[in-house]
Design an enzyme around this catalytic site. Structure first.
Site, short mmCIF file in Angstrom:
data_model
loop_
_atom_site.label_atom_id
_atom_site.label_comp_id
_atom_site.label_asym_id
_atom_site.label_seq_id
_atom_site.Cartn_x
_atom_site.Cartn_y
_atom_site.Cartn_z
N SER A 307 0.86 -1.18 0.00
CA SER A 307 0.00 0.00 0.00
C SER A 307 0.89 1.23 0.00
O SER A 307 2.05 1.16 0.42
CB SER A 307 -0.86 0.03 1.26
OG SER A 307 -0.10 0.45 2.38
N ASP A 308 0.37 2.35 -0.46
CA ASP A 308 1.07 3.60 -0.21
C ASP A 308 1.01 3.84 1.31
O ASP A 308 0.27 3.17 2.02
CB ASP A 308 0.41 4.75 -0.99
CG ASP A 308 1.39 5.90 -1.21
OD1 ASP A 308 2.36 6.02 -0.43
OD2 ASP A 308 1.19 6.68 -2.15
N CYS A 309 1.82 4.80 1.79
CA CYS A 309 2.01 4.86 3.24
C CYS A 309 0.76 5.34 3.97
O CYS A 309 0.30 6.47 3.77
CB CYS A 309 3.23 5.70 3.55
SG CYS A 309 4.68 4.83 2.95
#
Ligand code: NAG
Ligand code: NAG
Ligand code: NAG
Ligand code: NAG
Ligand code: NAG
Ligand code: NAG
Ligand code: NAG
Ligand code: NAG
Length: 793
Positions: A307-309
């Site tokens: 996932s993106d952060c």
């Protein structure tokens, strides 16, 4: 991705710093063997046995972990498992144009205080040189391995960023290779193969068998981000965390997805990152159709999906798409995400299992993908010194060859946008005294490098570099890029009036365009335009305008001002960019860069940034986006870029008719191949499909004649334009590009291989790719074109 700050969570960087302190303290007090897995005390464990298959090793390792330990491995700062001798691992590292400490995996200091910082990606893209992109990535991965060997970096890099540069205001457009899906796909293949250590051959455009000592060894793992339709930071009250991108299947099919498909299928990238935004209502990280069906099954990703952060936290905390934190975690893991950048999954996965929304087998699937990659990278093969890249050390970082490549890359990217009456290049015989003016003239490293850069080996500002060529008087003109006051303009006018030539260096920096920040205007900020106009009208000698920026700037006033002889776009040119700009101005080489994105006029800001449509809408007056669809006026077009050389271009060879062995199914939604003889249509298997596809490739030869006394490199772009404008098809497509070296007074034939199935297809409204038959115009530019007719057998 970046520090997604939330009240309930420690800010990322602070948390990361705390973790490093722990890490370094341990390095100092424990013996070496805690820094890598499978050290001598643990080498007897089956998962350390390099003779076994990766799968067997992973199964053995997983069989030894408790559920609690498993859950701690699903996040970007994966915990240590000391009883098995496994140190913690930071998945999050960044390497868009050099290693950067934007992720906690890379830690500067000690033996490695800095790295080679190449031009920001948008400028390297402007070189249109696949070998250059590949060599940059090779240098970056060499520096990554060297830092890893010294315990200062990981081996998983969340680069490249291949979202389409859809809107000129986008703060992260600078990180991408531009607006064209074919260009982005080609960039992805060249860059990813360079990072991952696969051999790359520009001409066959295939990854070729590796040879030598590092055979089959994965150098570092690349990641194609941000999947998908992510290209808005913060605009008009919208933010990337909550934005719901409404995208048609047609635009996904022939604009948003092709770079990702190439990145997975052709480049064999080991990772895809799901983005913050929603796509048509669904958070991308919770969309099983996207992650499991498209990326994993259809495209065949072998690797992991991160996932993106904090994008998992967003699913519940910001948009309330999930009913609880544990539901958000379950949705994302069930959809096919394997790793959470952040801590949300480690905090809520146990509750998800308890609630029944998440199965342990799903966690095991994710762990299998994650540990398989760590094993392929050699992270379970003991001492890095004895591994394929084990000899790389501090002398491999900022090496002479890497610094030269950074310089070379900046030179190759620079784009000459205007050059009236051969104003440039300057000769040191005529130009002795120059006025150097503008807020970016003495740009700091922070400005020259752009987003996502580490500390550079060294750097020179444009001002300092120009001092090597002439006597310089310098006037800043504005305090900074924001340029709110005109109080320094008079001083700039004075120096402009008495110099042999005036070089005005303006543009943008991270105060205008960056992560989490989009522009709202396309013109130069503050009173920069006034500075440029007044100093050029006061100039006695010739005037050069240099623009530092990632995104396009509306400089129509300068384009149309006859006092301004030349305009150069320099992107954010990296550590050696200052030198490259000075050398270009004083004729050290001929520019060969071309714009990888359309330069729109200020009026484009009337278009809502949130409108994801690529195609124009005549009834609403929506102008469409990018060179493929945009119908309005431009400041400079995609592909624009001048040369110092006198080059003429003609078609030396191009067919006038291409017979295709295809037919369409009744609904016209799929291309079906046909055996050469039988008349029945059928859907071919992959192998046969490729065979048929390859047989219809055709050659186009463009002849370049250069008449002047200057040689250098030159870039040819080949476009295809359908003569019949079916509804909603691109007005032109980039079907080939090549950069070539030319001797003075020579003729060079540049060969292109065009594959109609690959280069000329477009998506239907359902997103399937089709090829329209009929006449097409192959064009080098508006003057040089050739008609080819595509027809059935
Ligand atoms: C792995 O294979 C090599 C060569 O066949 C052998 O010498 C070595 O002992 C094996 N190692 C293990 C741990 O089985
Ligand atoms: C492993 O992690 C725990 C928890 O963060 C920490 O207390 C411990 O010191 C670490 N051990 C090693 C050997 O790194
Ligand atoms: C968990 O596994 C069971 C048995 O295979 C299956 O029926 C169920 O659908 C799974 N649940 C989830 C949330 O994946
Ligand atoms: C230009 O910038 C450099 C490095 O940032 C700095 O050392 C120098 O003093 C500046 N020069 C002028 C004339 O401001
Ligand atoms: C302006 O340029 C002309 C011709 O190049 C030169 O003779 C003259 O001295 C210049 N004037 C100033 C003020 O520099
Ligand atoms: C085009 O604009 C019209 C008028 O605003 C709108 O009704 C229509 O839905 C739009 N078409 C598309 C494909 O978005
Ligand atoms: C295209 O050119 C290559 C040489 O560059 C040649 O080998 C190939 O046969 C040509 N293909 C066609 C279809 O003419
Ligand atoms: C492409 O880049 C490579 C690496 O810098 C360079 O050797 C080559 O000459 C470049 N090609 C052209 C035509 O400029």
């Amino acid at each position: 991705m970046d520090t997604f700050r939330r009240a309930m969570q420690a800010p990322w960087k602070l948390m990361a710093v705390a973790l490093f302190l722990t890490f370094f303290n341990q390095c100092a007090t424990f013996s070496d063997d805690v820094t890598y897995a499978c050290s001598s005390d643990f080498v007897h464990l089956p998962f350390c046995n390099r003779n076994s298959s990766v799968a067997d090793r992973v199964y053995d390792l997983l069989s030894r972990l408790s559920l609690e330990e498993k859950i701690e491995q699903l996040v970007s700062s994966a915990a240590n498992i000391s009883r098995l001798g496994i140190p913690s691992y930071y998945w999050w590292s960044e390497a868009l144009h050099g290693l950067s400490d934007d992720g906690p995996g890379v830690r500067f200091g000690g033996e490695i205080p800095g790295v080679t910082v190449f031009p920001q990606v948008i400028l390297s893209a402007a070189s249109f040189n696949r070998s250059l992109w590949n060599l940059i990535a090779q240098a970056v991965s060499t520096e990554a391995r060297a830092m890893y060997n010294l315990g200062q970096a990981g081996l998983t890099y969340w680069s490249p960023n291949i979202n389409i540069f859809r809107d000129p205001r986008w703060g992260r457009g600078q990180e991408t290779p531009g607006e064209d899906p074919f260009l982005s796909s080609e960039y992805a293949v060249a860059y990813v193969s360079g990072l991952q250590g696969q051999d790359y051959n520009e001409d066959s455009k295939h990854l070729i068998e590796s040879k030598g000592e590092t055979q089959n060894a994965l150098k570092v793992a690349a990641c194609c981000k941000h999947f998908t339709a992510y290209d808005l930071e913060a605009w008009g009250g919208y933010t990337r965390y909550t934005f719901n991108a409404l995208v048609t299947p047609q635009d996904l099919g022939d604009t948003y997805h092709p770079p990702f498909k190439s990145c997975v299928q052709d480049a064999q990238a080991k990772c895809v990152m799901c983005s913050y935004n929603r796509l048509n209502g669904l958070p991308t990280c919770a969309d099983g159709q996207l992650l499991s069906q498209l990326v994993r099954q259809q495209w065949g990703l072998e690797g992991y999906i991160t996932s993106d952060c904090d994008a998992v936290a967003v699913v519940y905390e910001y948009i309330g798409f999930a009913a609880s934190p544990e539901d958000a975690v379950a949705m994302c893991l069930n959809a096919g995400m394997d790793l959470n950048c952040g801590t949300y999954v480690s905090r809520h996965a146990a509750a998800a299992i308890q609630s029944g929304s998440l199965n342990v087998s799903t966690i095991e699937r994710a762990l299998f993908n994650l540990f398989s990659l760590r094993m392929q990278l050699g992270l379970f093969d003991g001492d890095p010194k004895f591994q394929p890249f084990g000899k790389l050390g501090s002398d491999s970082v900022c090496s002479d060859s890497h610094r030269k490549l950074a310089f070379e890359a900046a030179k190759q990217g620079l784009v000459l946008l205007k050059n009236d009456a051969k104003n440039l290049p300057f000769s040191t015989d005529d130009i002795k005294k120059i006025a150097v003016i503008g807020p970016n003239a003495n740009a700091s490293a922070d400005i020259l490098l752009g987003n996502y850069a580490g500390p550079p080996c060294d750097f020179v500002t444009p001002l300092e570099a120009l001092q090597e060529y002439a006597i310089v008087t310098y006037a800043r003109g504005c305090v900074d890029v924001e340029c709110v006051s005109d109080s320094l303009i008079d001083a700039a006018i004075e120096v402009a009036a008495v110099a042999d030539a005036v070089i005005i260096i303006v543009g943008l920096d991270k105060s205008q365009e960056r992560e989490d920040h989009d522009r709202t205007i396309l013109v130069l900020p503050g009173v920069q335009e006034k500075l440029v106009s007044e100093t050029s009208s006061a100039a006695n000698g010739s005037v050069v305008l240099v623009i530092l920026s990632g995104g396009p700037v509306d400089v129509t006033f300068a384009r149309d001002n006859s006092k301004i002889g030349s305009i150069i776009w320099a992107g954010y040119p990296g550590e050696a960019g200052g030198k490259a700009i000075a050398e270009l101005i004083f004729g050290g080489f001929s520019p060969g860069g071309k714009l990888p994105m359309t330069w729109y006029p200020e009026t484009f800001t009337q278009v809502p940034m949130t409108d994801m449509n690529m195609r124009p809408n005549i009834s609403s007056g929506y102008p469409g986006r990018t060179h493929r669809f945009y119908t309005g006026d431009t400041v400079f077009k995609f592909g624009h870029g001048l040369s110092y050389m006198d080059v003429s271009e003609t078609f030396a060879f191009a067919p006038s008719e291409i017979i295709l062995p295809i037919c369409m199914d009744l609904s016209g939604e799929k291309i079906l191949m046909m055996d050469p003889s039988p008349s029945q249509c059928h859907v071919p298997d992959e192998g046969m499909e490729n065979d048929v596809k390859n047989r219809v490739e055709f050659n186009v030869t463009v002849r370049l004649r250069i008449s002047g006394s200057m040689g250098g490199s030159y870039t040819v772009l080949l476009f295809s334009r359908p003569s019949i404008q079916y509804m909603n098809i691109p007005q032109q497509q980039l079907v080939g590009f090549k950069r070539v070296d030319m001797e003075p007074q020579s003729t060079v034939d540049v060969g292109f291989v065009v594959n109609p199935y690959k280069h000329m297809t477009v998506a239907t409204e359902y997103g399937n790719m089709v090829l329209h038959l009929g006449p097409y115009v192959l064009a080098i530019n508006d003057q040089v074109h050739h008609t080819v007719i595509l027809k059935f057998a």
